[in-house]
Design a protein around this motif. Sequence first.
Motif, mmCIF file in Angstrom:
data_model
loop_
_atom_site.group_PDB
_atom_site.id
_atom_site.type_symbol
_atom_site.label_atom_id
_atom_site.label_comp_id
_atom_site.label_asym_id
_atom_site.label_seq_id
_atom_site.Cartn_x
_atom_site.Cartn_y
_atom_site.Cartn_z
ATOM 1 N N LEU A 1 79.509 -42.669 -33.860
ATOM 2 C CA LEU A 1 79.404 -44.366 -33.640
ATOM 3 C C LEU A 1 80.196 -45.044 -34.500
ATOM 4 N N ASP A 2 80.350 -44.400 -35.700
ATOM 5 C CA ASP A 2 81.117 -45.142 -36.796
ATOM 6 C C ASP A 2 82.813 -45.201 -36.155
ATOM 7 N N ARG A 3 83.241 -44.171 -35.221
ATOM 8 C CA ARG A 3 84.631 -44.399 -34.683
ATOM 9 C C ARG A 3 84.466 -44.968 -33.456
ATOM 10 N N GLY A 4 83.317 -45.368 -32.941
ATOM 11 C CA GLY A 4 83.404 -46.284 -31.791
ATOM 12 C C GLY A 4 83.326 -45.427 -30.319
ATOM 13 N N GLU A 5 83.161 -43.964 -30.585
ATOM 14 C CA GLU A 5 83.372 -42.903 -29.421
ATOM 15 C C GLU A 5 82.457 -43.290 -28.190
ATOM 16 N N GLN A 6 81.190 -43.887 -28.491
ATOM 17 C CA GLN A 6 80.574 -44.574 -27.162
ATOM 18 C C GLN A 6 81.142 -45.470 -26.502
ATOM 19 N N LYS A 7 82.301 -46.087 -26.862
ATOM 20 C CA LYS A 7 82.822 -46.878 -26.021
ATOM 21 C C LYS A 7 84.359 -46.309 -25.511
ATOM 22 N N ALA A 8 84.573 -45.275 -25.562
ATOM 23 C CA ALA A 8 85.784 -44.863 -25.084
ATOM 24 C C ALA A 8 85.621 -44.506 -23.648
ATOM 25 N N PRO A 9 86.599 -44.702 -22.965
ATOM 26 C CA PRO A 9 86.655 -44.854 -21.442
ATOM 27 C C PRO A 9 86.075 -43.411 -20.724
ATOM 28 N N GLU A 10 86.336 -42.402 -21.550
ATOM 29 C CA GLU A 10 85.698 -41.156 -20.798
ATOM 30 C C GLU A 10 84.326 -41.210 -20.930
ATOM 31 N N TYR A 11 83.814 -41.720 -22.247
ATOM 32 C CA TYR A 11 82.261 -41.755 -22.336
ATOM 33 C C TYR A 11 81.575 -42.553 -21.486
ATOM 34 N N LEU A 12 82.375 -43.840 -21.536
ATOM 35 C CA LEU A 12 81.774 -44.966 -20.260
ATOM 36 C C LEU A 12 81.757 -44.581 -19.021
ATOM 37 N N ALA A 13 82.639 -43.641 -18.697
ATOM 38 C CA ALA A 13 82.341 -43.175 -17.173
ATOM 39 C C ALA A 13 81.020 -42.441 -17.056
ATOM 40 N N LEU A 14 80.559 -41.813 -17.987
ATOM 41 C CA LEU A 14 79.306 -40.874 -18.124
ATOM 42 C C LEU A 14 78.067 -42.056 -18.325
ATOM 43 N N ASN A 15 78.361 -42.733 -19.057
ATOM 44 C CA ASN A 15 77.318 -43.715 -19.456
ATOM 45 C C ASN A 15 77.874 -45.232 -19.674
ATOM 46 N N PRO A 16 77.638 -46.114 -18.595
ATOM 47 C CA PRO A 16 78.351 -47.371 -18.628
ATOM 48 C C PRO A 16 77.694 -48.346 -19.680
ATOM 49 N N ASN A 17 76.432 -47.859 -20.139
ATOM 50 C CA ASN A 17 75.907 -48.785 -21.150
ATOM 51 C C ASN A 17 76.550 -48.573 -22.679
ATOM 52 N N GLY B 1 74.995 -30.053 -14.667
ATOM 53 C CA GLY B 1 75.536 -29.901 -13.102
ATOM 54 C C GLY B 1 76.087 -31.209 -13.053
ATOM 55 N N THR B 2 75.905 -31.576 -11.656
ATOM 56 C CA THR B 2 76.529 -32.918 -11.107
ATOM 57 C C THR B 2 75.483 -33.879 -11.506
ATOM 58 N N ARG B 3 74.531 -33.881 -12.089
ATOM 59 C CA ARG B 3 73.711 -35.107 -12.258
ATOM 60 C C ARG B 3 73.936 -35.422 -13.800
ATOM 61 N N VAL B 4 73.953 -36.888 -13.904
ATOM 62 C CA VAL B 4 74.113 -37.467 -15.175
ATOM 63 C C VAL B 4 72.933 -38.418 -15.443
ATOM 64 N N ILE C 1 65.563 -38.343 -20.090
ATOM 65 C CA ILE C 1 66.105 -37.164 -20.650
ATOM 66 C C ILE C 1 65.006 -36.171 -21.221
ATOM 67 N N MET C 2 64.182 -36.818 -21.697
ATOM 68 C CA MET C 2 63.057 -35.984 -22.384
ATOM 69 C C MET C 2 62.419 -35.462 -21.138
ATOM 70 N N CYS C 3 61.996 -36.177 -20.183
ATOM 71 C CA CYS C 3 61.324 -35.754 -18.957
ATOM 72 C C CYS C 3 61.736 -34.693 -18.100
ATOM 73 N N HIS C 4 63.158 -34.969 -18.142
ATOM 74 C CA HIS C 4 64.159 -34.045 -17.433
ATOM 75 C C HIS C 4 64.116 -32.693 -17.963
ATOM 76 N N LEU C 5 64.162 -32.606 -19.254
ATOM 77 C CA LEU C 5 64.249 -31.221 -19.881
ATOM 78 C C LEU C 5 63.069 -30.590 -19.933
ATOM 79 N N ALA C 6 61.820 -31.327 -19.995
ATOM 80 C CA ALA C 6 60.619 -30.793 -19.830
ATOM 81 C C ALA C 6 60.309 -30.262 -18.251
ATOM 82 N N ALA C 7 60.643 -30.980 -17.410
ATOM 83 C CA ALA C 7 60.305 -30.539 -16.199
ATOM 84 C C ALA C 7 61.240 -29.432 -15.807
ATOM 85 N N ARG C 8 62.402 -29.397 -16.371
ATOM 86 C CA ARG C 8 63.515 -28.222 -15.929
ATOM 87 C C ARG C 8 62.770 -26.823 -16.635
#
Length: 207
Positions: A32-48, A57-60, A67-74
């Motif tokens: 976060l200090d380097r702003g990697e959360q705003k990099a285009p390749e990351y925004l393609a995964l998480n637009p926030n 897999g194919t689910r993002v 995420i917690m609920c998904h990991l627990a259900a999985r």
Amino acid sequence: MKLYWSNVTSPRKACVVAKYLQSPVEYAYVDLDRGEQKAPEYLALNPNGKVPTLVDGTRVLWESDAIMCHLAARSDSDLWPQDDRQIDVLRWLSWAGQEFNPVASQLYFEYIIKPRFNIGEPDVDAAGRAQEAFRQLAAILENHLQDRRWLVGKTLTVADFSLAITLPYAEAAHIPLAEFPAIQRWHDTLCEIDAWREPFPEIAVAA
């Protein structure tokens, strides 16, 4: 699975559950200090432009509670119960996200995030208002936990992890946790869990 994380509160939830369940995830640190959360390749995964994000897999997935609920259900884990407790878990997840955590996170922001990212001195007036709001909400939680070990039923759920997420930082963030003995006892019980105390994987860069 690949979990994008950083060492702040929201991804802490996802990391706690992944470690607790020994989920087969590859960890990808987002600086976060380097702003990697705003990099285009990351925004393609998480637009926030925020963390965490889970790629399965194919689910993002983004949003730590999902995420917690998904990991627990999985993992077929009772952390995300599949019976009538699920509605109560959802209730506490909602209350955490809309009421309790925003107030506690204001104190976390003033006293931990601001110094870390060099974005100014704590706003003492804002912190004071947040402390009073915390006390009002904590009184509700204190009453609920008087005769309970966990928030819902008799077992640990994702609701416990979500609602307590700022409490490990209570002293540094000036959160008045010590005024609420039932909440303190509940958090002390969480602190007996290795994954809660040390949720983050090692990183090769400075936090």
